[in-house]
Design a protein around this motif. Structure first.
Motif, PDB file in Angstrom:
ATOM      1  N   UNK A 189       0.775  -1.226   0.000  1.00 46.80           N
ATOM      2  CA  UNK A 189       0.000   0.000   0.000  1.00 46.80           C
ATOM      3  C   UNK A 189       0.807   1.277   0.000  1.00 46.80           C
ATOM      4  N   UNK A 190       2.063   1.223  -0.348  1.00 45.14           N
ATOM      5  CA  UNK A 190       2.893   2.420  -0.467  1.00 45.14           C
ATOM      6  C   UNK A 190       4.138   2.079  -1.281  1.00 45.14           C
ATOM      7  N   UNK A 191       4.795   3.132  -1.788  1.00 45.51           N
ATOM      8  CA  UNK A 191       5.989   2.932  -2.610  1.00 45.51           C
ATOM      9  C   UNK A 191       7.023   4.003  -2.307  1.00 45.51           C
ATOM     10  N   UNK A 192       8.276   3.613  -2.390  1.00 48.60           N
ATOM     11  CA  UNK A 192       9.399   4.528  -2.218  1.00 48.60           C
ATOM     12  C   UNK A 192      10.070   4.802  -3.553  1.00 48.60           C
ATOM     13  N   UNK A 193      10.578   6.004  -3.708  1.00 52.08           N
ATOM     14  CA  UNK A 193      11.417   6.350  -4.855  1.00 52.08           C
ATOM     15  C   UNK A 193      12.724   6.907  -4.305  1.00 52.08           C
ATOM     16  N   UNK A 234       9.910   6.464   5.751  1.00 51.12           N
ATOM     17  CA  UNK A 234       9.006   5.398   6.181  1.00 51.12           C
ATOM     18  C   UNK A 234       8.432   5.661   7.570  1.00 51.12           C
ATOM     19  N   UNK A 235       9.270   6.048   8.514  1.00 52.77           N
ATOM     20  CA  UNK A 235       8.839   6.130   9.905  1.00 52.77           C
ATOM     21  C   UNK A 235       8.218   7.473  10.271  1.00 52.77           C
ATOM     22  N   UNK A 236       8.690   8.567   9.672  1.00 56.04           N
ATOM     23  CA  UNK A 236       8.177   9.881  10.036  1.00 56.04           C
ATOM     24  C   UNK A 236       7.090  10.366   9.075  1.00 56.04           C
TER      25      UNK A 236
END
Length: 262
Positions: A189-193, A234-236
């Motif tokens: 449900x989420x993605x990083x670039x 991710x965490x903040x």
């Protein structure tokens, strides 16, 4: 005196709109015969209209059944944007910017790109600029990875069959690697670039859903890699981003758009 109401109606257009509207929660997948019956249209006319919508990207078909694609949601977003109803999302996005001190964007998918439909900036200067309507390559953005996850398997296969440009050494251009990244984003449900579009630029994105569960857009925050780690994103940022996406979805589902038009 002839008025607009006296002008001849475009019956084919009326039938096309009726066919779009017949697809809903109770009828997500329909055959040509079912569409014809539900809209009181001949089978030949229903088939021509469905195939036209398919060629335009608003329909998909498995050979027998037709269903809407996420692209049809662009019609609603264009309506919202044309009337300034992005005010539903913009205050929430500005609150998010204040909370995480990072720039925020909302985008929809128009392959092979994403298209910005709303933005809220920090006071810091980011290299990637642009306002509503700016296009960026889907495979090199966090929002794009989220939105690619809304495609059917066949649509994703077709997208991956085309050559993908590399913008940095971190851009995913291998089809199977990109497929894995997209599937992972879909599941979690989420993605990083991480600097896939530009060196020094990082981002994280989540989907914005309609009341029926369709993904209508992606919401993202972007930051500089010299200041923000992937762990920090991710965490903040992720929890606040998810909270804002839920709030935007709730605002849209409650009909706040109509209230803003009053």
């Amino acid at each position: 005196m002839t008025t607009e109401l006296d002008e001849p109606r475009l019956e084919q257009l009326e039938r096309a709109i009726a066919i779009l509207q017949v697809f809903d929660e109770e009828h997500p997948r329909l055959t040509v015969s079912e569409v014809a019956q539900l809209t009181d249209t001949t089978r030949a006319s229903a088939r021509r209209i469905l195939l036209t919508f398919k060629s335009l990207g608003f329909m998909r078909s498995d050979g027998r059944h037709f269903s809407l694609t996420p692209r049809v949601l662009e019609l609603g977003w264009n309506y919202f944007a044309s009337l300034g109803v992005d005010e539903i999302a913009k205050p929430l996005m500005r609150d998010l910017v204040e909370k995480v001190d990072e720039s925020c964007s909302m985008a929809t998918l128009d392959l092979p790109d994403i298209v910005y439909i709303a933005r809220a900036h920090t006071k810091r200067v980011m290299t990637i600029g642009g306002g509503i309507g700016t296009r960026l390559p889907a495979h090199a953005t966090a929002s794009g990875l989220v939105l690619l996850g809304t495609l059917s398997d066949a649509e994703l296969d077709a997208y991956l069959a085309a050559p993908l440009d590399a913008y940095t050494q971190h851009t995913p251009t291998d089809p199977e690697r990109l497929r894995t990244i997209v599937m992972t984003a879909r599941v979690r449900g989420w993605a990083l670039n991480d600097q896939a579009l530009e060196i020094g630029l990082r981002g994280i994105a989540v989907p914005v859903h309609t009341q029926s569960g369709e993904v209508v857009a992606a919401l993202s925050v972007s930051s500089n890699s010299a200041r923000t780690t992937l762990k920090d994103l991710r965490e903040r940022c992720l929890p606040a981003l998810q909270e804002t996406a839920r709030a935007i979805a709730t605002g849209l589902s409650r009909g706040d758009a109509r209230e803003n038009l009053a």
